[in-house]
Design a protein around this motif. Structure first.
Motif, short mmCIF file in Angstrom:
data_model
loop_
_atom_site.label_atom_id
_atom_site.label_comp_id
_atom_site.label_asym_id
_atom_site.label_seq_id
_atom_site.Cartn_x
_atom_site.Cartn_y
_atom_site.Cartn_z
N ILE A 4 0.86 -1.18 0.00
CA ILE A 4 0.00 0.00 0.00
C ILE A 4 0.90 1.22 0.00
CG2 ILE A 4 -1.77 1.29 1.25
CD1 ILE A 4 -2.73 -1.28 2.48
N TRP A 7 1.06 7.40 0.51
CA TRP A 7 -0.02 8.40 0.46
C TRP A 7 -1.38 7.77 0.77
CZ3 TRP A 7 -4.22 7.88 -2.70
CH2 TRP A 7 -4.11 6.98 -3.77
N LYS A 8 -1.56 6.51 0.35
CA LYS A 8 -2.84 5.86 0.62
C LYS A 8 -2.95 5.50 2.10
CE LYS A 8 -4.51 3.27 -2.59
NZ LYS A 8 -4.82 2.15 -3.52
N TYR A 534 -10.26 -1.32 3.02
CA TYR A 534 -9.06 -0.49 3.15
C TYR A 534 -8.42 -0.58 4.54
CZ TYR A 534 -10.52 1.46 -1.30
OH TYR A 534 -10.88 1.60 -2.62
#
Length: 554
Positions: A4, A7-8, A534
């Motif tokens: 991942i 930034w995410k 997420y």
């Protein structure tokens, strides 16, 4: 790849932190509510009192202060079901048509002879024509005053139904116009009731149409149904009528087209007035409490341009004559016109206190109800019962979360812990979203939260079972986790989209408890997808990068 980007990761954590901040005020509900109320009251008053300043300091200004509004079944309040008497509007239409028809017929007096209005049903205008052989001319004149019906179903039809028999000309609203009038009356009543309720600062009232001529009114936080009825049922109908004469006889006959009304300040005195007003309260643009020249409470009002022109023209043409200020079928004042009043403003004074002048200003700003309402059902829900519902809902939610967490950890071990954290985060984000948009939480809405907890776990279960399948196929840990999330994605999205559509249908078509359930369900579906796809993935990735396991038992 099980990776991942930075930034995410930052974005996911930022969403969690923002959600936590927006949900936090609900943990201090009473303090934040007092803070918000004080800000609103200070803004309306234009200054901050000591008590308001103390309440404002109860919560930091830099923190979000949005709250989940509590519905009627949680906060307590009043429930009313009102029936609107639309036939009152028919009577008003006929009364307002008579002066115009009388002038039009009088212009043809040489042909028609004398004309006079006959007593008849309230929704009809019956006029006697002296020369019945000229009735066709009278019908033609009456039809010239009609207008097309402004609805799709009534397109091409006239708003007046005109008939003649012997010497009598009968005028009433057509069926298409009655239908259109009924709809307009209900919509206008809804808007006026909403304005009146909003003026007293209640939170998230439910005001909606039920059936053809009924309105459902639910107002959380108000003291009782009687208090709500007093606020809504007061018509505050203000008119300015020409004065025909005075009388001390309560049974005096005012004559056709006139009305006999009592004086508010002069016991035993009655005024004979023209039934059709010069200007009505509907043409007011503002009303506010004030004091008259003697220091007594009063209400200042202002007309719109149309009302100002009519009032100015009437006062200019009737200098030296009295006119009556009529409020709720009582003459509160009958001053003599000294000069033309062309400013479009005036003042109502009389026997009222400060609270009365404030309440009158509120009612005048909200406007007069177009028709009388009868309350068919009334119910008061006490705050104690609302608190019992909150406590029961809180216990149900806690029990559900504990049961789901225990089952998930028992089934999936460490990954079950990650799923449990995602479930708790889902509830936090759900409350944060409801606080941000000012949504209302009802008892069925609490059921929606409990159901959301279950659906959030469902998404994690689908992911974990996919990972198990990949591990059984001999995949490495990283590949199994990555493929598990990818393979589960479509199933999670499909399942939640279909439920989301059902929730939207319930929200837009349903009412009351159904809508309250739909609010939490639809918001919860969005937050559960975010936390499952997420947040859970982020926690698993961070754990994998830290431990770098060669095997995974799931």
């Amino acid at each position: 790849m099980l990776h991942i980007p930075l930034w995410k990761r930052v974005l996911i954590l930022a969403v969690f932190v923002i959600g936590l901040l927006w949900a936090a005020p609900n943990l201090f509900y009473a303090r934040v509510e007092a803070h918000n109320d004080a800000l609103v009251e200070a803004e309306k008053a234009g200054f901050v009192s000591d008590a308001q300043q103390a309440a404002i300091k109860l919560w930091p200004n830099w923190m979000p202060s949005g709250l989940v509004n509590l519905g009627l079944d949680l906060r307590g309040g009043a429930h009313l079901l009102a029936e609107v008497h639309t036939e009152d509007v028919y009577k008003a239409r006929m009364s307002s048509l008579w002066p115009e028809l009388r002038r039009a017929l009088a212009d043809q007096r040489e042909v028609l002879g004398a004309v006079r209005r006959l007593p008849g049903p309230a929704d009809q205008l019956q006029v006697e024509i002296e020369n019945p052989d000229q009735m066709a001319k009278a019908v033609e004149i009456a039809r010239s005053l009609s207008t097309p019906v402004v609805t799709l179903t009534g397109a091409g039809q006239s708003d007046l139904a005109i008939s003649a028999s012997g010497k009598v000309l009968t005028i009433q609203l057509s069926d298409a116009e009655k239908s259109a009038t009924d709809d307009r009356t209900i919509q206008q009543s809804l808007e006026i009731v909403r304005r009146r309720v909003d003026e007293v600062g209640t939170r998230e009232p439910t005001i909606q149409r039920q059936g053809a001529d009924r309105i459902l009114i639910q107002v959380p936080g108000i003291g009782s149904a009687a208090e709500l009825k007093e606020l809504i049922g007061t018509t505050a109908k203000l008119t300015f009528n020409p004065v025909i004469g005075r009388s001390n006889d309560a049974n005096a006959r005012p004559g056709v087209g006139n009305v006999l009304l009592p004086s508010q300040d002069e016991p035993g005195v009655y005024y004979i007035l023209e039934d059709t007003p010069v200007v009505s309260g509907e043409e007011l643009t503002n009303a506010r409490p004030s004091f008259d020249q003697n220091g007594q409470p009063a209400v200042d009002f202002t007309f719109n341009p149309a009302g100002a022109r009519k009032f100015g023209a009437y006062t200019a043409a009737n200098i030296g004559q009295p006119f009556a200020i009529v409020l709720d079928d009582e003459v509160i004042s009958a001053p003599v016109i000294r000069d033309a009043i062309t400013t479009g403003s005036g003042q109502i004074s009389g026997s009222m206190d400060v609270a009365g002048s404030t309440q009158l200003a509120v009612l005048l700003r909200a406007g007069a109800l177009p028709a009388e309402m009868t309350f068919l059902e009334e119910r008061t829900i006490g705050p104690e019962l609302g608190q019992d519902s909150i406590d029961a809902g809180r216990i149900a939610s806690i029990v559900a979360i504990i049961a789901v967490v225990a089952y998930t950890i028992a089934s999936y071990g460490l990954f079950g812990v990650f799923a449990s954290i995602a479930v708790v985060t889902n509830v936090i984000l759900l409350l944060a979203c409801m606080s941000a948009i000012g949504a209302t939480l009802t008892l069925p809405g609490i059921a929606g939260i409990v159901l959301t907890v279950g659906t959030a776990v469902d998404a994690n279960v689908i992911i974990f079972e996919r990972i198990r399948e990949e591990l059984r196929r001999g995949r490495r840990v990283a590949a199994a986790i990555d493929n598990g999330f990818q393979e589960a994605m479509s199933a999670i999205i499909d399942a939640n989209v279909t439920t989301f559509i059902a929730g939207l249908v319930m929200f837009f078509i349903g009412s009351g408890p159904v809508k309250g359930f739909a609010v939490t369900l639809t918001i919860g579906l969005v937050t559960s997808v975010f936390t499952a796809i997420y947040l859970t993935r982020l926690m698993i990735v961070v754990w994998y990068e830290w431990r770098k396991p060669k095997q995974l038992v799931l």
